[in-house]
Design a protein around this motif. Sequence first.
Motif, PDB file in Angstrom:
ATOM      1  N   GLU A 123     -14.884   4.405  -9.759  1.00 60.15           N
ATOM      2  CA  GLU A 123     -14.375   5.371  -8.781  1.00 60.15           C
ATOM      3  C   GLU A 123     -15.219   6.638  -8.806  1.00 60.15           C
ATOM      4  O   GLU A 123     -15.589   7.177  -7.742  1.00 60.15           O
ATOM      5  CB  GLU A 123     -12.907   5.695  -9.081  1.00 60.15           C
ATOM      6  N   THR A 171     -14.894   2.912  -3.437  1.00 55.08           N
ATOM      7  CA  THR A 171     -13.609   3.117  -2.759  1.00 55.08           C
ATOM      8  C   THR A 171     -12.929   1.787  -2.418  1.00 55.08           C
ATOM      9  O   THR A 171     -11.765   1.770  -2.043  1.00 55.08           O
ATOM     10  CB  THR A 171     -13.803   3.901  -1.449  1.00 55.08           C
ATOM     11  N   GLU A 172     -13.672   0.673  -2.560  1.00 58.43           N
ATOM     12  CA  GLU A 172     -13.128  -0.639  -2.185  1.00 58.43           C
ATOM     13  C   GLU A 172     -13.483  -1.665  -3.259  1.00 58.43           C
ATOM     14  O   GLU A 172     -14.637  -1.757  -3.691  1.00 58.43           O
ATOM     15  CB  GLU A 172     -13.723  -1.064  -0.837  1.00 58.43           C
ATOM     16  N   ARG A 224      -4.929  -0.582  -8.252  1.00 58.95           N
ATOM     17  CA  ARG A 224      -4.138   0.344  -7.412  1.00 58.95           C
ATOM     18  C   ARG A 224      -3.337   1.330  -8.259  1.00 58.95           C
ATOM     19  O   ARG A 224      -3.021   2.423  -7.802  1.00 58.95           O
ATOM     20  CB  ARG A 224      -3.223  -0.447  -6.478  1.00 58.95           C
ATOM     21  N   ALA A 241      -6.659   3.736  -9.623  1.00 57.04           N
ATOM     22  CA  ALA A 241      -7.345   4.503  -8.568  1.00 57.04           C
ATOM     23  C   ALA A 241      -6.497   4.391  -7.304  1.00 57.04           C
ATOM     24  O   ALA A 241      -6.665   3.458  -6.517  1.00 57.04           O
ATOM     25  CB  ALA A 241      -8.752   3.938  -8.349  1.00 57.04           C
ATOM     26  N   ARG A 242      -5.572   5.308  -7.143  1.00 56.89           N
ATOM     27  CA  ARG A 242      -4.524   5.164  -6.120  1.00 56.89           C
ATOM     28  C   ARG A 242      -5.045   5.189  -4.687  1.00 56.89           C
ATOM     29  O   ARG A 242      -4.385   4.687  -3.776  1.00 56.89           O
ATOM     30  CB  ARG A 242      -3.446   6.233  -6.324  1.00 56.89           C
ATOM     31  N   GLU A 243      -6.227   5.757  -4.482  1.00 53.43           N
ATOM     32  CA  GLU A 243      -6.792   5.806  -3.124  1.00 53.43           C
ATOM     33  C   GLU A 243      -7.617   4.550  -2.808  1.00 53.43           C
ATOM     34  O   GLU A 243      -8.036   4.361  -1.664  1.00 53.43           O
ATOM     35  CB  GLU A 243      -7.694   7.048  -2.983  1.00 53.43           C
ATOM     36  N   ALA A 244      -7.859   3.730  -3.798  1.00 53.37           N
ATOM     37  CA  ALA A 244      -8.752   2.582  -3.612  1.00 53.37           C
ATOM     38  C   ALA A 244      -8.120   1.516  -2.719  1.00 53.37           C
ATOM     39  O   ALA A 244      -6.906   1.308  -2.719  1.00 53.37           O
ATOM     40  CB  ALA A 244      -9.106   1.973  -4.961  1.00 53.37           C
ATOM     41  N   VAL A 245      -8.973   0.815  -1.981  1.00 52.44           N
ATOM     42  CA  VAL A 245      -8.577  -0.333  -1.173  1.00 52.44           C
ATOM     43  C   VAL A 245      -8.952  -1.591  -1.965  1.00 52.44           C
ATOM     44  O   VAL A 245     -10.048  -1.680  -2.520  1.00 52.44           O
ATOM     45  CB  VAL A 245      -9.309  -0.333   0.177  1.00 52.44           C
TER      46      VAL A 245
END
Length: 310
Positions: free
Chosen positions: A267, A272-273, A288, A291-295
């Motif tokens: 991250e 990000t993905e 998830r 890294a709570r923003e990750a897709v």
Amino acid sequence: MSRAFVFPGQGAQTIGMGRALAEGWSAARAVFDEVDEALGEKLSTLIWEGELEELTLTRNAQPALMATSIAALRALEAEGFDLVGTADFLAGHSLGEYSALCAAQSLSLADTARLLRIRGEAMQEAVPVGLGAMAALLGLDFQAASEVAHEAAQGEVCQAANDNDPGQVVVSGHRGAVERAVEIAKARGAKRALMLPVSAPFHCALMQPAAARMAEALAAVVIRDPLVPVVANVSAEAVRDSSKVQDLLVAQVTGSVRWRESVLWMESAGVTEFWEVGAGKALSGMIRRIAREAVTKPVGTPADIEALKA
């Protein structure tokens, strides 16, 4: 946008995994054929038609999960998703690190299959059945779990073995020490602490005999620079140099799987993905929570690959 491919570890195995991939893409089928040939047996028949109890044996589960991951990758590549152009980093959980190195062409497919068969047998044989154990401590972070393990050891081995996510740490060691860790963790406020149905105490000092066998086995194979950097379990940072791979894989046998830190490292490097390549979705759940923003996206079935194309 930066993307990482991640490869699952033991526990994700199911009967039938990868069969639809093999039926849908000749490149995926070729992976299972090559693994069968490398091992001198029809592992693919066990994976698709066998008993789960036999597939779950460490010696079978490890090469089977790797084969399924690489088959998924080959299907993905057949649909135009070139590894070097699609992924900026690779990482795998425990045996998944071997899948990542195979994907990066640091290890050949045949060598990876044989190494994982040796690794599975060596890890199983390192400790007599019943002597070791593992337990999941839920609701404690790695520091707290490490303190629990240290207190529980009392002259035996008890280590924080898997730092999976902010609220899930697995401890490993002598059965009595791990049972003490469960009780201490509950007293320290863990939401749950439970013994795991595993056949050996992985990723702790009791695995030293297995580490010695892996050092010997890895010394006998060709290791190349990975085409895409691989984030190693024990260092939680990317490896680009083949000269470091052997030592990291040997250290991994007795060392902690620093998965939470590995995801945070990716991250911080701009990922990000995360695409989970192979069986199951366990890593996606962990990611998830880290890294709570990750897709996260699964890559394990023809439907998953169709969804990525769309």
